[in-house]
Design an enzyme around this catalytic site. Sequence first.
Site, mmCIF file in Angstrom:
data_model
loop_
_atom_site.group_PDB
_atom_site.id
_atom_site.type_symbol
_atom_site.label_atom_id
_atom_site.label_comp_id
_atom_site.label_asym_id
_atom_site.label_seq_id
_atom_site.Cartn_x
_atom_site.Cartn_y
_atom_site.Cartn_z
ATOM 1 N N LYS A 69 0.852 -1.184 0.000
ATOM 2 C CA LYS A 69 0.000 0.000 0.000
ATOM 3 C C LYS A 69 0.893 1.240 0.000
ATOM 4 C CE LYS A 69 -3.687 2.090 2.814
ATOM 5 N NZ LYS A 69 -4.560 1.867 3.989
ATOM 6 N N SER A 145 -9.270 2.971 3.249
ATOM 7 C CA SER A 145 -8.226 3.512 2.403
ATOM 8 C C SER A 145 -7.443 2.477 1.609
ATOM 9 C CB SER A 145 -7.256 4.339 3.241
ATOM 10 O OG SER A 145 -6.535 3.524 4.169
ATOM 11 N N SER A 169 -10.081 0.924 7.288
ATOM 12 C CA SER A 169 -9.362 0.990 6.016
ATOM 13 C C SER A 169 -9.005 -0.348 5.409
ATOM 14 C CB SER A 169 -8.092 1.831 6.171
ATOM 15 O OG SER A 169 -8.432 3.170 6.427
#
Length: 200
Positions: A69, A145, A169
């Site tokens: 990520k 996210s 997230s």
Amino acid sequence: DAVALAALVRKGEVRPSELTETAIERIESFNPAVNAVVYKGYAQARARAKEQDAVEPDGPLFGVPFLLKDILGDCEGWPSTLSSRMFRDRVMTYDCELVSRLKRAGVVFVGKTNTPELGILPTTESRFHGPARNPWHLDHSTGGSSGGAAAAVATGMVPIAHGNDGGGSIRIPASCCGVVGLKPTRARNSVAPDFGELLG
């Protein structure tokens, strides 16, 4: 899945370089539609996989292609933009502790995934990288996210990807994209060296 692929590598039925090339092919095939991967580290991935081909498997996920990520997945030599124009030129000079641990586990990093800017919103639609698209319906949200990670796993670009979760997230994108999202126990994974106990 990642565990089964690692088992195939240990048995000698598949080589890390073959898994890496398959992941790259799938990213190139699916990413134009879903915009899950925002940085492609193919040269580094191919070099690591080739090195792994020549040695005995070591680590529980040895040879498995993996996406980091673009938030708290800091890898030496790779950008870490947090999907913000403010950090467009930020290239890491070190690995964070989590990345070091993942390397010891044997994964092969092939790139970095899309996020909302600074990870603030529960939907992955930054102005810098553009929106990630839900692979089940391109007009729908991936959540956030870790939306790029969830979309990448849902399309089979990689069997497993990095996410992090302070307020949903991991859980939100997993739910939106129909994949399993595992939120580890708080403080189980270190956020060193930049932070101590981040949420505190």
